[in-house]
Design a protein around this motif. Structure first.
Motif: not given
Length: 178
Positions: A120-125
């Protein structure tokens, strides 16, 4: 988070969340016996990495000739039976047969690599970087987006870049990506 974030990424940012891939690569089969193995069907041959316990099946039909024949040593494409990086294997580590072919040895000459689904964090970035890729004021994010969405030019598969960082001087026109 989760599927809600993936829908937001798709419809608000135009970003499709990268999914996990099955580890793929090739193995080399060497027949040192007199048996001939004609037309082994797709999925008909399974091998194993004894160290990790991961198994791999052939993704193409193959025929293996007897010792001394031109087809006694062949390369066969394989795919892991589980998705993600857990199915990856270093070179020379797939060495055991589950489907036994008498007189045949197996080894993977190069890495067999799979990729995990994006966090999820990488998708937000990735969504933020996608905005930067469309903006004249976001070259730093544009480079980040390019790194995160890199594809292999030959296979079209995602490139397994799991860590990256850009130099702080990337706003000067010279970009260093580690």
């Amino acid at each position: 988070s989760g599927s809600g974030l993936q829908l937001l990424a798709l419809y608000m940012y135009g970003v499709t969340a990268p999914t996990a891939t099955f580890a793929t690569g090739s193995i080399t089969l060497t027949n040192s016996g007199g048996a001939v193995y004609p037309s082994v069907p797709v999925g008909g041959y399974t091998v194993l990495n004894p160290k990790t316990g991961q198994t791999y099946t052939n993704t193409a039909i193959f025929s293996l000739g007897a010792v001394g024949s031109p087809t006694a040593v062949i390369s066969v494409p394989v795919q892991a039976t589980v998705q993600g990086a857990i199915g990856s294997s270093n070179p020379q580590t797939i060495t055991a047969q589950v489907t036994v072919l008498l007189g045949v040895s197996v080894v993977n000459p190069v890495s067999v690599v799979g990729i995990d689904a994006i966090s999820d964090a990488a998708l937000r970035q990735l969504c933020l970087n996608a905005l930067g890729a469309r903006s004249v004021r976001g070259p730093r994010n544009a480079y980040g987006y390019a790194v995160q969405t890199a594809l292999n030019a030959v296979t079209g598969a995602p490139v397994n870049i799991n860590r990256w960082d850009m130099s702080e001087s990337s706003h000067t026109g010279v970009v260093t990506i580690y």
